[in-house]
Scaffold this active site. Structure first.
Site, PDB file in Angstrom:
ATOM      1  N   HIS A  21      40.615  44.641  43.039  1.00  0.00           N
ATOM      2  CA  HIS A  21      40.856  43.936  41.773  1.00  0.00           C
ATOM      3  C   HIS A  21      39.667  44.058  40.809  1.00  0.00           C
ATOM      4  O   HIS A  21      39.793  43.727  39.647  1.00  0.00           O
ATOM      5  CB  HIS A  21      41.146  42.463  42.071  1.00  0.00           C
ATOM      6  CG  HIS A  21      42.245  41.869  41.235  1.00  0.00           C
ATOM      7  ND1 HIS A  21      43.257  42.601  40.650  1.00  0.00           N
ATOM      8  CD2 HIS A  21      42.498  40.567  40.892  1.00  0.00           C
ATOM      9  CE1 HIS A  21      44.072  41.798  39.998  1.00  0.00           C
ATOM     10  NE2 HIS A  21      43.629  40.561  40.117  1.00  0.00           N
ATOM     11  N   ASN A  69      42.408  35.532  36.040  1.00  0.00           N
ATOM     12  CA  ASN A  69      43.512  34.942  35.276  1.00  0.00           C
ATOM     13  C   ASN A  69      43.055  34.205  34.027  1.00  0.00           C
ATOM     14  O   ASN A  69      43.875  33.680  33.282  1.00  0.00           O
ATOM     15  CB  ASN A  69      44.375  34.036  36.166  1.00  0.00           C
ATOM     16  CG  ASN A  69      43.601  32.878  36.748  1.00  0.00           C
ATOM     17  OD1 ASN A  69      42.373  32.825  36.665  1.00  0.00           O
ATOM     18  ND2 ASN A  69      44.316  31.949  37.353  1.00  0.00           N
ATOM     19  N   ASP A  94      42.742  47.461  37.302  1.00  0.00           N
ATOM     20  CA  ASP A  94      43.402  48.016  38.485  1.00  0.00           C
ATOM     21  C   ASP A  94      44.910  48.009  38.282  1.00  0.00           C
ATOM     22  O   ASP A  94      45.433  47.181  37.541  1.00  0.00           O
ATOM     23  CB  ASP A  94      43.019  47.207  39.729  1.00  0.00           C
ATOM     24  CG  ASP A  94      43.388  45.740  39.582  1.00  0.00           C
ATOM     25  OD1 ASP A  94      42.769  45.064  38.747  1.00  0.00           O
ATOM     26  OD2 ASP A  94      44.303  45.273  40.286  1.00  0.00           O
ATOM     27  N   ASN A 115      47.598  39.587  36.298  1.00  0.00           N
ATOM     28  CA  ASN A 115      47.255  38.293  35.702  1.00  0.00           C
ATOM     29  C   ASN A 115      46.160  38.381  34.647  1.00  0.00           C
ATOM     30  O   ASN A 115      46.180  37.637  33.670  1.00  0.00           O
ATOM     31  CB  ASN A 115      46.859  37.289  36.787  1.00  0.00           C
ATOM     32  CG  ASN A 115      48.053  36.851  37.611  1.00  0.00           C
ATOM     33  OD1 ASN A 115      49.187  36.864  37.130  1.00  0.00           O
ATOM     34  ND2 ASN A 115      47.806  36.489  38.845  1.00  0.00           N
TER      35      ASN A 115
END
Length: 194
Positions: A21, A69, A94, A115
């Site tokens: 991530h 997020n 990603d 997100n």
């Protein structure tokens, strides 16, 4: 117009440093190293930040230090302060839709389940450009979030992920200087291995 703001998405802290991530943040750091630059902590933007000439123009580079997020907060703050429209923003992130090592460009669109991208869209709108770096799909039956955020990939996969961050100058220069089509033609061309 040329790209004024480059954003590399990830999660803050050593616990997330080498996870899938964080590939967007790692890619931006690789670009900065190529130009002898390093982003420094900027509390006002809740990010690591640098303003410097890259490929002939001053760019602002931002690695949010909020969790993924909440990535839209620092991006929005920089865009408002410097009056940067969404169309002049590149977000590097990603992408589970592509295999590790694959990089693709996209102009605008939805979040695709990401997100961080969703939050950037919420704050500045969908018109920004994206450099999507493949991380592959989680194993069948496993939860995507821990696979992306908590687990470091095995060495062979890690090498592929790092290779996807090594975007050539032949792609970066036109991409950042308002010729996305030229950059896409090079980046999306089939490799000689295909």
């Amino acid at each position: 117009m040329a790209i004024q703001l480059i954003v590399g998405l990830g999660n803050p802290g050593d616990a997330y440093k080498d996870t899938r991530h964080n590939l967007g943040a790692n890619c931006l750091r690789a670009l900065l190293r190529r130009h002898g630059l390093e982003a420094a902590h900027a509390a006002r933007y809740k990010s690591d930040f640098v303003r410097a000439p890259i490929y002939g123009q001053a760019r602002r580079c931002l690695i949010p230090l909020t969790y993924m997020n909440l990535s839209g907060q620092p991006v929005g703050r920089v865009c408002r302060f410097f009056r940067i429209p969404a169309e002049d923003v590149l977000v590097i992130h990603d992408e589970t839709a592509f295999a590790p090592g694959v990089a693709r460009l996209k102009d605008g669109g939805g979040a695709g389940g990401h997100n961080g991208v969703r939050d950037v869209i919420r704050v500045i709108g969908p018109g920004f450009k994206r450099l999507r770096l493949g991380v592959g799909q989680p194993p069948k039956g496993s939860n995507a979030v821990p696979w992306l955020v908590n687990y470091r990939p095995p060495q062979e996969e890690r090498e592929l992920l790092l290779a996807s961050c090594e975007i050539s100058d032949a792609v970066w220069a036109p991409l950042l200087n308002d010729d996305m089509e030229a950059a896409m033609n090079i980046l999306h061309a089939p490799s000689s291995d295909d």
